[in-house]
Design a protein around this motif. Structure first.
Motif, short mmCIF file in Angstrom:
data_model
loop_
_atom_site.label_atom_id
_atom_site.label_comp_id
_atom_site.label_asym_id
_atom_site.label_seq_id
_atom_site.Cartn_x
_atom_site.Cartn_y
_atom_site.Cartn_z
N GLN A 178 0.82 -1.21 0.00
CA GLN A 178 0.00 0.00 0.00
C GLN A 178 0.86 1.26 0.00
O GLN A 178 0.52 2.26 -0.64
CB GLN A 178 -0.94 0.00 1.22
N ARG A 179 1.99 1.23 0.70
CA ARG A 179 2.89 2.38 0.72
C ARG A 179 3.48 2.63 -0.67
O ARG A 179 3.65 3.79 -1.09
CB ARG A 179 4.02 2.15 1.73
N THR A 180 3.77 1.55 -1.38
CA THR A 180 4.30 1.70 -2.74
C THR A 180 3.25 2.27 -3.67
O THR A 180 3.53 3.17 -4.48
CB THR A 180 4.80 0.34 -3.28
N ILE A 181 2.02 1.78 -3.56
CA ILE A 181 0.93 2.33 -4.38
C ILE A 181 0.74 3.81 -4.07
O ILE A 181 0.52 4.64 -4.96
CB ILE A 181 -0.39 1.55 -4.14
N GLY A 182 0.84 4.17 -2.79
CA GLY A 182 0.72 5.58 -2.40
C GLY A 182 1.81 6.43 -3.02
O GLY A 182 1.56 7.56 -3.47
N ALA A 183 3.04 5.89 -3.09
CA ALA A 183 4.14 6.63 -3.70
C ALA A 183 3.90 6.85 -5.19
O ALA A 183 4.17 7.93 -5.74
CB ALA A 183 5.45 5.87 -3.49
N LEU A 184 3.37 5.83 -5.86
CA LEU A 184 3.06 5.96 -7.29
C LEU A 184 1.96 6.99 -7.52
O LEU A 184 2.04 7.80 -8.45
CB LEU A 184 2.65 4.60 -7.85
N PHE A 185 0.93 6.97 -6.68
CA PHE A 185 -0.12 7.98 -6.79
C PHE A 185 0.45 9.38 -6.56
O PHE A 185 0.06 10.34 -7.23
CB PHE A 185 -1.23 7.70 -5.77
N PHE A 214 2.07 10.59 -9.64
CA PHE A 214 1.02 10.89 -10.62
C PHE A 214 0.35 12.23 -10.33
O PHE A 214 0.15 13.06 -11.22
CB PHE A 214 0.00 9.75 -10.62
N TRP A 215 0.01 12.45 -9.05
CA TRP A 215 -0.72 13.66 -8.69
C TRP A 215 0.13 14.92 -8.81
O TRP A 215 -0.35 15.95 -9.31
CB TRP A 215 -1.26 13.53 -7.27
N ILE A 216 1.38 14.88 -8.38
CA ILE A 216 2.17 16.11 -8.43
C ILE A 216 2.56 16.45 -9.86
O ILE A 216 2.99 17.59 -10.13
CB ILE A 216 3.43 16.05 -7.53
N MET A 217 2.39 15.51 -10.78
CA MET A 217 2.62 15.83 -12.18
C MET A 217 1.36 16.37 -12.85
O MET A 217 1.36 16.68 -14.05
CB MET A 217 3.16 14.61 -12.94
N ARG A 218 0.29 16.49 -12.08
CA ARG A 218 -0.98 17.01 -12.60
C ARG A 218 -1.44 18.22 -11.78
O ARG A 218 -2.64 18.46 -11.62
CB ARG A 218 -2.06 15.92 -12.54
N LEU A 219 -0.50 18.98 -11.25
CA LEU A 219 -0.87 20.09 -10.37
C LEU A 219 -1.71 21.15 -11.07
O LEU A 219 -2.52 21.84 -10.43
CB LEU A 219 0.39 20.75 -9.79
N MET A 259 11.40 3.46 -10.41
CA MET A 259 12.13 3.63 -9.16
C MET A 259 11.18 3.53 -7.96
O MET A 259 11.48 2.87 -6.96
CB MET A 259 12.84 4.98 -9.15
N MET A 260 10.02 4.17 -8.06
CA MET A 260 9.04 4.10 -6.98
C MET A 260 8.53 2.67 -6.78
O MET A 260 8.29 2.23 -5.66
CB MET A 260 7.86 5.03 -7.27
N ALA A 261 8.38 1.94 -7.89
CA ALA A 261 7.84 0.58 -7.80
C ALA A 261 8.82 -0.40 -7.15
O ALA A 261 8.41 -1.31 -6.43
CB ALA A 261 7.44 0.09 -9.19
N ILE A 262 10.12 -0.21 -7.40
CA ILE A 262 11.10 -1.22 -6.95
C ILE A 262 11.88 -0.81 -5.71
O ILE A 262 12.57 -1.64 -5.12
CB ILE A 262 12.10 -1.56 -8.07
N HIS A 263 11.77 0.44 -5.27
CA HIS A 263 12.75 0.95 -4.30
C HIS A 263 12.71 0.23 -2.95
O HIS A 263 13.70 0.21 -2.23
CB HIS A 263 12.60 2.46 -4.11
N GLY A 290 -4.32 17.73 -9.65
CA GLY A 290 -3.33 17.14 -8.77
C GLY A 290 -3.30 17.69 -7.36
O GLY A 290 -3.06 16.95 -6.41
N LYS A 291 -3.54 18.99 -7.21
CA LYS A 291 -3.49 19.58 -5.87
C LYS A 291 -4.55 18.98 -4.96
O LYS A 291 -4.26 18.58 -3.82
CB LYS A 291 -3.67 21.10 -5.95
N ASP A 292 -5.80 18.92 -5.46
CA ASP A 292 -6.87 18.36 -4.64
C ASP A 292 -6.63 16.88 -4.37
O ASP A 292 -6.83 16.39 -3.25
CB ASP A 292 -8.22 18.53 -5.34
N SER A 293 -6.17 16.15 -5.40
CA SER A 293 -5.93 14.72 -5.23
C SER A 293 -4.83 14.48 -4.20
O SER A 293 -4.96 13.60 -3.34
CB SER A 293 -5.53 14.10 -6.57
N PHE A 294 -3.75 15.24 -4.30
CA PHE A 294 -2.61 15.06 -3.40
C PHE A 294 -2.99 15.38 -1.96
O PHE A 294 -2.56 14.70 -1.03
CB PHE A 294 -1.46 15.95 -3.85
N CYS A 295 -3.80 16.42 -1.78
CA CYS A 295 -4.13 16.87 -0.42
C CYS A 295 -5.34 16.15 0.19
O CYS A 295 -5.36 15.90 1.39
CB CYS A 295 -4.42 18.38 -0.43
#
Length: 207
Positions: free
Chosen positions: A22-29, A32-37, A118-122, A41-46
């Protein structure tokens, strides 16, 4: 492996494998969100998503749930309002995730793919069954001798990236410049962002 059970013995973090997933999925999200600011992205991220995968905002009915911390919405709103979003966008530009093309900001597909991989494997080497053993031909790796199990999950991933990249097809399929970027960030910098933000390490260990 069944990740739904109590399998903390399978990870080196003390969390279950499902928690780490779940932490990895959160990192991927988060990426995704900060690249859609400039979109949503702002609402999704917050504020995240609701049970129907709809983007929440400060007026969503989710916040009326009595099981929630009554201060949660206030904190989320404060983060939304006070964050320097331009600085985050500039960080993405500096990292090469975005570039200017015909006066428009577009994402660099190769660099973005490398970030997502990187986020998926780190953190996969927190799964202790995956920890590698230093081969006789390697002799020594970051203080581990031939025959030693590399039990530090970061060093373990560095070992695989360096000596057995074919075990990670998503990484091996990247162009060499992107592979080099991942290896540099993970294997060479020896910088742990978690230590910094959680005050878990002295400056000497961080820098």
């Amino acid at each position: 492996t069944d990740i739904d059970g109590d399998d903390k013995d399978l990870t080196s973090s003390g969390r279950t494998a499902d928690d780490e997933y779940q932490r990895t999925i959160g990192a991927l999200f988060a990426v995704f969100w900060i690249m859609r600011l400039d979109i949503d992205g702002k609402d999704s991220f917050c504020y995240g998503m609701d049970e129907n995968w709809k983007i929440r905002d400060s007026s969503s009915t989710s916040w009326s749930d009595t099981h929630r911390d009554p201060e949660e919405l206030t904190k989320r709103m404060a983060f939304h309002e006070r964050t320097d979003w331009r600085a985050i966008q500039q960080l993405l530009m500096s990292a090469g995730l975005f570039q200017w093309q015909d006066s428009k900001r577009v994402h660099d597909e190769g660099r973005t793919l490398a970030m997502l991989i990187m986020m998926a494997i780190h953190d996969i080497m927190k799964m202790t069954p995956l920890l590698p053993t230093v081969a006789k031909a390697v002799k020594e790796f970051c203080g581990y001798k031939a025959g030693d199990v590399v039990n530090d999950h970061d060093v373990a991933l560095s070992y695989v990236l360096t000596h057995h990249p074919q075990l990670l097809p998503s990484y091996q399929g990247l162009p060499k410049p992107q592979q080099d970027s991942i290896r540099f960030a993970h294997c060479k910098m020896e910088y742990n962002m978690g230590w910094l933000v959680q005050a878990e390490g002295p400056p000497g260990a961080l820098f």
